[in-house]
Structures are given as structure tokens and as C-alpha cells.
Design an enzyme around this catalytic site. Structure first.
Site, PDB file in Angstrom:
ATOM      1  N   TYR A  57       4.581  51.808   7.662  1.00 37.25           N
ATOM      2  CA  TYR A  57       4.807  51.583   9.466  1.00 37.25           C
ATOM      3  C   TYR A  57       3.247  51.930   9.822  1.00 37.25           C
ATOM      4  O   TYR A  57       3.089  53.090   9.588  1.00 37.25           O
ATOM      5  CB  TYR A  57       5.863  52.523  10.448  1.00 37.25           C
ATOM      6  CG  TYR A  57       7.102  52.591  10.156  1.00 37.25           C
ATOM      7  CD1 TYR A  57       7.375  51.133   9.277  1.00 37.25           C
ATOM      8  CD2 TYR A  57       7.851  53.262  10.176  1.00 37.25           C
ATOM      9  CE1 TYR A  57       8.920  50.863   9.153  1.00 37.25           C
ATOM     10  CE2 TYR A  57       9.292  52.960   9.479  1.00 37.25           C
ATOM     11  CZ  TYR A  57       9.624  51.961   9.069  1.00 37.25           C
ATOM     12  OH  TYR A  57      11.164  51.923   8.854  1.00 37.25           O
ATOM     13  N   HIS A 123      11.714  52.499  -0.103  1.00 32.49           N
ATOM     14  CA  HIS A 123      12.467  50.802   1.195  1.00 32.49           C
ATOM     15  C   HIS A 123      13.375  50.097   1.049  1.00 32.49           C
ATOM     16  O   HIS A 123      13.727  49.570   1.450  1.00 32.49           O
ATOM     17  CB  HIS A 123      10.851  50.046   1.595  1.00 32.49           C
ATOM     18  CG  HIS A 123      10.705  50.223   3.116  1.00 32.49           C
ATOM     19  ND1 HIS A 123      10.049  50.961   3.974  1.00 32.49           N
ATOM     20  CD2 HIS A 123      11.546  50.348   3.774  1.00 32.49           C
ATOM     21  CE1 HIS A 123      10.055  50.392   5.046  1.00 32.49           C
ATOM     22  NE2 HIS A 123      11.337  50.728   5.096  1.00 32.49           N
ATOM     23  N   SER A 202      18.126  50.817  13.306  1.00 32.03           N
ATOM     24  CA  SER A 202      18.040  49.821  14.190  1.00 32.03           C
ATOM     25  C   SER A 202      19.761  50.119  14.516  1.00 32.03           C
ATOM     26  O   SER A 202      20.102  48.712  15.059  1.00 32.03           O
ATOM     27  CB  SER A 202      18.000  48.627  13.898  1.00 32.03           C
ATOM     28  OG  SER A 202      16.486  48.015  13.228  1.00 32.03           O
ATOM     29  N   ARG A 206      17.940  46.904  17.616  1.00 29.86           N
ATOM     30  CA  ARG A 206      16.296  46.721  17.784  1.00 29.86           C
ATOM     31  C   ARG A 206      16.428  46.226  19.718  1.00 29.86           C
ATOM     32  O   ARG A 206      15.919  45.883  19.848  1.00 29.86           O
ATOM     33  CB  ARG A 206      15.739  45.685  16.828  1.00 29.86           C
ATOM     34  CG  ARG A 206      16.425  45.501  15.788  1.00 29.86           C
ATOM     35  CD  ARG A 206      15.481  44.482  14.999  1.00 29.86           C
ATOM     36  NE  ARG A 206      15.962  43.995  13.258  1.00 29.86           N
ATOM     37  CZ  ARG A 206      14.862  45.274  13.327  1.00 29.86           C
ATOM     38  NH1 ARG A 206      13.805  45.317  13.101  1.00 29.86           N
ATOM     39  NH2 ARG A 206      15.291  45.039  11.590  1.00 29.86           N
TER      40      ARG A 206
HETATM   41  N1  LIG Z   1      14.383  51.028   6.141  1.00 28.51           N
HETATM   42  C1  LIG Z   1      14.401  49.740   6.913  1.00 28.51           C
HETATM   43  O1  LIG Z   1      14.234  48.706   6.459  1.00 28.51           O
HETATM   44  C2  LIG Z   1      13.717  49.577   8.680  1.00 28.51           C
HETATM   45  C3  LIG Z   1      13.999  48.587   9.316  1.00 28.51           C
HETATM   46  C4  LIG Z   1      14.416  48.708  10.854  1.00 28.51           C
HETATM   47  C5  LIG Z   1      13.544  49.788  11.194  1.00 28.51           C
HETATM   48  N2  LIG Z   1      13.825  51.551  10.989  1.00 28.51           N
HETATM   49  C6  LIG Z   1      13.788  52.588  10.993  1.00 28.51           C
HETATM   50  O2  LIG Z   1      15.069  53.113  12.063  1.00 28.51           O
HETATM   51  C7  LIG Z   1      14.364  52.985  13.095  1.00 28.51           C
HETATM   52  C8  LIG Z   1      15.339  52.413  14.929  1.00 28.51           C
HETATM   53  O3  LIG Z   1      15.484  51.104  14.489  1.00 28.51           O
HETATM   54  P1  LIG Z   1      14.294  50.315  15.000  1.00 28.51           P
HETATM   55  O4  LIG Z   1      13.686  50.874  16.144  1.00 28.51           O
HETATM   56  O5  LIG Z   1      14.409  48.674  14.139  1.00 28.51           O
HETATM   57  O6  LIG Z   1      16.055  49.547  16.087  1.00 28.51           O
HETATM   58  P2  LIG Z   1      16.594  50.721  17.220  1.00 28.51           P
HETATM   59  O7  LIG Z   1      16.464  51.835  17.404  1.00 28.51           O
HETATM   60  O8  LIG Z   1      18.376  50.272  17.040  1.00 28.51           O
HETATM   61  O9  LIG Z   1      16.540  49.936  19.237  1.00 28.51           O
HETATM   62  C9  LIG Z   1      14.688  50.280  19.509  1.00 28.51           C
HETATM   63  C10 LIG Z   1      13.914  49.315  20.911  1.00 28.51           C
HETATM   64  O10 LIG Z   1      15.417  49.541  21.164  1.00 28.51           O
HETATM   65  C11 LIG Z   1      14.525  50.488  22.698  1.00 28.51           C
HETATM   66  N3  LIG Z   1      15.478  50.607  23.229  1.00 28.51           N
HETATM   67  C12 LIG Z   1      15.419  52.436  22.609  1.00 28.51           C
HETATM   68  N4  LIG Z   1      16.408  52.709  23.732  1.00 28.51           N
HETATM   69  C13 LIG Z   1      17.145  52.656  24.821  1.00 28.51           C
HETATM   70  C14 LIG Z   1      17.296  52.759  25.373  1.00 28.51           C
HETATM   71  N5  LIG Z   1      18.450  53.689  26.525  1.00 28.51           N
HETATM   72  N6  LIG Z   1      17.835  51.083  26.458  1.00 28.51           N
HETATM   73  C15 LIG Z   1      16.821  50.401  26.466  1.00 28.51           C
HETATM   74  N7  LIG Z   1      15.786  50.086  25.253  1.00 28.51           N
HETATM   75  C16 LIG Z   1      15.801  51.013  24.947  1.00 28.51           C
HETATM   76  C17 LIG Z   1      13.116  50.027  22.220  1.00 28.51           C
HETATM   77  O11 LIG Z   1      12.578  49.959  23.316  1.00 28.51           O
HETATM   78  P3  LIG Z   1      11.741  50.729  24.183  1.00 28.51           P
HETATM   79  O12 LIG Z   1      10.253  51.378  22.660  1.00 28.51           O
HETATM   80  O13 LIG Z   1      10.422  50.287  24.488  1.00 28.51           O
HETATM   81  O14 LIG Z   1      12.234  52.098  24.622  1.00 28.51           O
HETATM   82  C18 LIG Z   1      13.026  49.386  21.353  1.00 28.51           C
HETATM   83  O15 LIG Z   1      12.422  48.573  21.444  1.00 28.51           O
HETATM   84  C19 LIG Z   1      12.877  52.842  13.946  1.00 28.51           C
HETATM   85  O16 LIG Z   1      11.921  53.279  14.090  1.00 28.51           O
HETATM   86  C20 LIG Z   1      12.779  52.939  11.976  1.00 28.51           C
HETATM   87  O17 LIG Z   1      12.447  54.468  11.549  1.00 28.51           O
HETATM   88  C21 LIG Z   1      14.252  51.493   8.858  1.00 28.51           C
END
Ligand SMILES: NC(=O)c1ccc[n+]([C@@H]2O[C@H](COP(=O)([O-])OP(=O)(O)OC[C@H]3O[C@@H](n4cnc5c(N)ncnc54)[C@H](OP(=O)(O)O)[C@@H]3O)[C@@H](O)[C@H]2O)c1
Length: 327
Positions: A57, A123, A202, A206
Site C-alpha cells: 500500500y 500477501h 473488503s 469494497r
Molecule cells: N490481503 C489483501 O489482499 C487485501 C485486499 C484488499 C483489502 N485488504 C485490507 O482490507 C481492508 C478493507 O478492505 P477494503 O478497503 O478493500 O474494502 P471495504 O472495507 O469493504 O470497503 C471500503 C470502501 O467502503 C467505503 N465505506 C466504508 N465504510 C462505509 C460506510 N459506512 N458507508 C459507505 N461507504 C463506506 C469506503 O469509502 P470511504 O473511504 O469514502 O468511506 C471504501 O471505498 C483494506 O483497508 C486493507 O487493509 C487486504
């Protein structure tokens, strides 16, 4: 906030963590350092002790932000970071050569401004490097006190078994939500059998499961979701049936769609700790509110029936990224 234990070696985390990726990477422009620090500290003040980042990241940028934010209370939180992409770039190849694991660990310690990493994930599995070599390097780093626990991300059954037999794995981090339920088939039963924790990434699909995204939403240039088949306009339109279901349950439970999506994950297994991400403090607080939403056995059974009638359309990754998971 309540806590949960990941794995058999007592890794205690808040039941909801904070995914920090989106603060600098993947979903449009990075937040300012000031805003990022404020958000992370607000999460901590609200009971979150589990923070997720990775080398990939922003190649150290995300870890640097997290390190600065948690500096005043470093010993009270669990920092999870990850190694294993070629040159720290999630879109190219993988690289779990022992010398690279060590290099990434040293860099992460520097960026995070800490002397230990609580949880260090591979990862993606590197098919060219035997798991013995990966786990052996992790063991060396543990002996040196640089790593407390380790984990895998998007690994397949065989790799998980092999890794765990050499050095007990605290957690697997893979995608899991109402939007992607594949881990229920083989992965969750395996983790339960082995006593490995599960960290769904996610967990809000997402952002899709929150209701904030429709078929008309235009993601900014460079937003990773532009490249995901599931997020094509046509597929989003078809998948909105799931969001409608979430909104209906949310209205019944006096909650929001995002809260139901997270409460549902928390209700699946006691060894699950989701890590939703957001760049906005009001959404962070909304998401934390999910820990107060209680889904009864009856609610869960009703949701299960409703979910079984909804078909999710579109692959979660384009082929070149799909090829890297489940190894
Ligand atoms: N291991 C891997 O390969 C991998 C892959 C992907 C992610 N990850 C980890 O998992 C974490 C979370 O996953 P993610 O960020 O991909 O997806 P997520 O948590 O499912 O969703 C994040 C998205 O949702 C929006 N959001 C969050 N809360 C909200 C709410 N209450 N109402 C409306 N929109 C909302 C955010 O936008 P805003 O910012 O505009 O609120 C952002 O665009 C990441 O930060 C990362 O640390 C790991």
C-alpha cells in the site's frame, strides 16, 4: 469494544479492526497525513486496537502514516502488515524469497517506526518458493523478536496446512463478505479445524454493501474498482439486489446496511475479526456501531434464505490477479 483471539498463541485483537489501505491507496487520492492520523486515532479512541497495512500500500507510505498515528499508544495496538509482492507492487509478481521477506520486514519496521511487527502476513503465496523456506525465515525473524505472529493472505488449503505445520499461523486474511462467500466452502472449516483466526478483507464489498455505490457511481481515475469485473456498470446494476436486501434487514434492525454487513460477518464465527476501511470519521463510527447490532439465530436463518436467492454477478478480480489467489 469486545476482543477476539486469533490463532492458538493468544493474539488478541478488537473484534473490528481498521483497514488502512484506502487511506493512501487503491480507491482514489490519498488523504492528507493530518486527516489520516486523525482517523486512525479516532478509531483507537473508539476501541479499535487492530490496524491493517502492507508494504504494497503505497510502498511504505501507508505504513509510515500508521506508524505516526499509533506512536503515542504503540504498545496498546496490534499492527498487521504484509510482505511478498515483487518490488512491493500488488499488480506485478510475487516475491517471497527469504532475502526479500527479510528486506521487507526491515523496511516495515523502519516505516512503522517500531521494533516489532505484531502480525506479518505473506500477501500472496509464491509458488516458486517452498513454504518451508518462507516459514523458516519467519521463524528466524520471530527469534530475533522482530515478528510476534504470522499469517497468510488468500492462500489455498494446501499452503495453509503446510505453513501451519511448520510454524503455527495466527490468521488468514482473505476476502469474505455477503458479496463473496467462497471461503465458506473449504477455508472456514479448515481454519476452525486448525485453530487459525480469520480476518475478512473488503468486508463491505469494497463499499458496495453499504448502499453508497450504484450503477451510476463514477469511480475516480486510478480507482482499483474500475478494473474489477464485479464493478462494471452492468454487474453493479444486477448486484444491487443484495444491497436492497441489506437495506431491508437494516430497517428492521434499526441499523444501516454497512452495519448489517459487518454484524453478519461477526456472527459467522467467533474467530473472525473483519477490517473495514474508510477515509471518513463519520463512516468509521457507523461501522463501529455494527458491534452493537445483534443478529439472532432467527435473523441469520432468514438472511441465509434470502441470500440463497440472490446471484452475484461478475468475477471479483481480473484474470491476472485471480491467478495469484488460492495457491
Ligand atoms: N490481503 C489483501 O489482499 C487485501 C485486499 C484488499 C483489502 N485488504 C485490507 O482490507 C481492508 C478493507 O478492505 P477494503 O478497503 O478493500 O474494502 P471495504 O472495507 O469493504 O470497503 C471500503 C470502501 O467502503 C467505503 N465505506 C466504508 N465504510 C462505509 C460506510 N459506512 N458507508 C459507505 N461507504 C463506506 C469506503 O469509502 P470511504 O473511504 O469514502 O468511506 C471504501 O471505498 C483494506 O483497508 C486493507 O487493509 C487486504
Amino acid at each position: 469494544m469486545k476482543s477476539r483471539i486469533l490463532g492458538n498463541n493468544g493474539l488478541e485483537v478488537s473484534e473490528l479492526g481498521l483497514g488502512c489501505m484506502g487511506l493512501t491507496f487503491a480507491y482514489g487520492p490519498a488523504v492528507t497525513g493530518k486527516d489520516g492520523i486523525e482517523l486512525i486515532r479516532s478509531a483507537y479512541e473508539s476501541g479499535i486496537t487492530f490496524f491493517d497495512t502492507a508494504e504494497a500500500y503505497s510502498q511504505g507510505g501507508n505504513e509510515t502514516l500508521l506508524g505516526k498515528a499509533v506512536a503515542p499508544f504503540r504498545d496498546k495496538v496490534i499492527i498487521a502488515t504484509k510482505f511478498g509482492f515483487l518490488n512491493g507492487d500488488a499488480l506485478t509478481g510475487v516475491d517471497s524469497r527469504p532475502e526479500n521477506i527479510r528486506k521487507v520486514a526491515e523496511n516495515s519496521l523502519k516505516y512503522l517506526n517500531t521494533d516489532y511487527i505484531d502480525l506479518f502476513y505473506q500477501h500472496r503465496v509464491d509458488p516458486k518458493i517452498p513454504m518451508e523456506d518462507v516459514a523458516g525465515t519467519i521463524q528466524d525473524l520471530m527469534k530475533e523478536g522482530k515478528i510476534k505472529h504470522w499469517g497468510l493472505s488468500e492462500a489455498g488449503v494446501e499452503s495453509i496446512r503446510k505453513a501451519h505445520a511448520i510454524q503455527p499461523v495466527a490468521a488468514l486474511q482473505s476476502e469474505y463478505s455477503m458479496f463473496f462467500r467462497e471461503p465458506e466452502k473449504e477455508i472456514l472449516p479448515l481454519l476452525e479445524e486448525l485453530g487459525i483466526g480469520f480476518v475478512p478483507f473488503s468486508p463491505l464489498g469494497r463499499g458496495f454493501l453499504t448502499g453508497a455505490i450504484t450503477e451510476d457511481t463514477k469511480f475516480t481515475e486510478g480507482d482499483f474498482r474500475n478494473s474489477l469485473p464485479k464493478f462494471s456498470e452492468e454487474n453493479r446494476k444486477a448486484n444491487l439486489a443484495l444491497v436492497e436486501l441489506l437495506k431491508t434487514i437494516a430497517a428492521e434492525k434499526n441499523a444501516t446496511a454497512a452495519q448489517i454487513a459487518l454484524a453478519w460477518l461477526l456472527a459467522q464465527k467467533s474467530f473472525i475479526a473483519p477490517i473495514p476501511g474508510t477515509t471518513k470519521i463519520h463512516r468509521l463510527q457507523e461501522n463501529i456501531g455494527a458491534t452493537k447490532v445483534y443478529l439472532t439465530t432467527e435473523d441469520l436463518a432468514k438472511i441465509e434464505i434470502a441470500l440463497s436467492k440472490i446471484e452475484i454477478v461478475g468475477a471479483r478480480y481480473p484474470q491476472h490477479l485471480q491467478d495469484k489467489v488460492g495457491k
